[in-house]
Design an enzyme around this catalytic site. Sequence first.
Site, PDB file in Angstrom:
ATOM      1  N   VAL A 353      31.317  -2.114  31.256  1.00 22.33           N
ATOM      2  CA  VAL A 353      29.906  -1.997  30.895  1.00 22.33           C
ATOM      3  C   VAL A 353      29.666  -0.536  30.565  1.00 22.33           C
ATOM      4  CG1 VAL A 353      27.528  -2.217  31.674  1.00 22.33           C
ATOM      5  CG2 VAL A 353      29.214  -3.932  32.346  1.00 22.33           C
ATOM      6  N   CYS A 357      26.595   6.910  24.408  1.00 23.23           N
ATOM      7  CA  CYS A 357      26.665   8.375  24.428  1.00 23.23           C
ATOM      8  C   CYS A 357      27.131   8.812  23.049  1.00 23.23           C
ATOM      9  CB  CYS A 357      27.621   8.870  25.510  1.00 23.23           C
ATOM     10  SG  CYS A 357      27.841  10.665  25.498  1.00 23.23           S
ATOM     11  N   ASP A 437      18.316   9.636  36.495  1.00 24.86           N
ATOM     12  CA  ASP A 437      18.829   8.548  35.663  1.00 24.86           C
ATOM     13  C   ASP A 437      17.717   7.536  35.437  1.00 24.86           C
ATOM     14  OD1 ASP A 437      20.266   6.288  34.643  1.00 24.86           O
ATOM     15  OD2 ASP A 437      22.083   7.015  35.614  1.00 24.86           O
ATOM     16  N   ARG A 439      18.433   4.597  33.515  1.00 26.23           N
ATOM     17  CA  ARG A 439      19.053   3.391  32.958  1.00 26.23           C
ATOM     18  C   ARG A 439      18.666   2.138  33.743  1.00 26.23           C
ATOM     19  NH1 ARG A 439      25.156   5.435  32.667  1.00 26.23           N
ATOM     20  NH2 ARG A 439      24.415   6.523  34.523  1.00 26.23           N
TER      21      ARG A 439
END
Length: 588
Positions: A353, A357, A437, A439
């Site tokens: 997964v 980037c 983060d 995400r």
Amino acid sequence: MMASLLPDGEPNALMLLRQVQATLQTMQQDYKALSAVVETINGRVNILSGIKEIQAAAVQNRDHNQLTEPALPSAQASSEEIGTTLENRSSPNILGSPKEVSITNAISRSNPTSRIILTTYPGQSGIDPLKMHWGHADPMQRGPVVVSRNHSTIRRRNAIGAHGGSYSIYHALAVASKDLDVDHKPDFTNTEPAVNIGPFPQWADAHKIVSMDPLGHLAPWLFRDMIADENLDIRPTIAITKAHMKLPELQHSVQTGRLVPDGKICLNETGELAVTKFAVEPVWYLPGVAERFGIDEGALRRSLFENTGGSFPELITRGDIKLFLPPIGGLTVYCFGDPAKMSDENVRLALRVHDECNGSDVFGSDICTCRPYLIYGVEEAVKEAQNGGSGVVIYFRKEGRALGEVTKYLVYNARKRGTDRASEYFQRTENIAGVKDMRFQALMPDILHWLGIKKIDRMLSMSNMKHDAIVEQGIPIHERVPIPDELIPEDSRVEIDAKIHAGYSFLTPAPRRRGFAIVVRMVCKEVELITNPVTTGKVMNMMELSEVQGRPWDDVDVRHLKSMDSNDPASLLTYLLALSEVGRELPR
């Protein structure tokens, strides 16, 4: 002329050969045409098979009395709860009275009417959204996802937002510039999925899939009658195709023997791969998303509305609409081997997964491990498929930990203009973004449920966030595989060591720490750097972490400076800076 130079009888033979050649060319063209027809038929068969299997699953569930409404708030309850939540927070009535709000003096050149509809309300005259029972096993009972603002569809919408994710803005630009007719409806001829998938029990579980439409790959065909009878614009949110993939690193993998061409998955000596690809646009079931994050649906709707500049007022005014197509990037699944094996618990599955980037994945930046880990994940997935299992790589559009590339580059600047130490890695990000983060891997396992994946034998990831999100969704992971040391770029040690120390990534039994012993040899004006990997054998403390530094912007390889012009000030300065990095003086 050539015939006149041949012995007697050969002109006839040459003519015969030419006829044979022409016949073969005709057969070749006929074969290509036939292949195209066969592929078209296969597409139709896949659609019919997919629809038939979904309908059969719905009948089977109905026969076993397993069809129940999702144990999540109803549309009416949610609407009341949202209103109560906003009222308790003393939210101003920013949208006016509960009636259609419009600007009658504005002129829209791309729309058939001059009225601009700012928002709508439940029960408003002419508003009749299609029913949506998310998680229902019968597609006809569940209903399609309808978000189009086509004039024949707008009042039947049961979703907020727009198709295309982040690309919906370009769609709007195309309409405004009159390059696209606002009422254009796609022609889906020959666009059927290249392979069939599902249905799986997870598709009918409103708690397991909340961020994508399980029927998104079949929508135009499942609801064909509804489209024809009611003139609705219903579009797919998932597309499935097959392709070939070429990555330069994989040719090296073949040359070194790590990959072996088999003519099926790894096609040849160049490392070319056969792959099945699934593109997925996000479709959020708001009650389920709120539940997944452990927050109130009203709070979720308000935050989405306020923090997108008020772009979607129906998040506030339409509590009866439960679906939202957010303007964010989607994901792509790359499946190596037979796609049917992804859901087969009797074969092994290797999974990577990967979050986007651009700097590393596309342009090879060495400040992180993204591309090396991605390539390693592809290679290991291919090996697993060649061994009779399944190999899967899932690529999410979450650039810079979903902080975006601008924020990422600002962090890079702060790092490189400072000390760029592993001990300060996360602090640099938090100083700018306010969070490490964004995400939020809680929604990530939905695609695994959709693919029918029930267990993962080899997880090619060191991320604890990804691991925990998957396991919490009931999918066990039997082995976690870190990126090999030899694939870690020098400048990425800051990132990877900081993540391991913070518990962001797991530490493997084998030590992950690597230092660099730098030996400098002077040969006249040439300086040679020899880097030797050194393993410390322990997890670093903060003091040791502070000694892990990244490369400066002006880092150079001094081995290539022997032809330096000593009379050139700029060249001399570069040489001095290079020497200072290894702690040596200018040779005398």
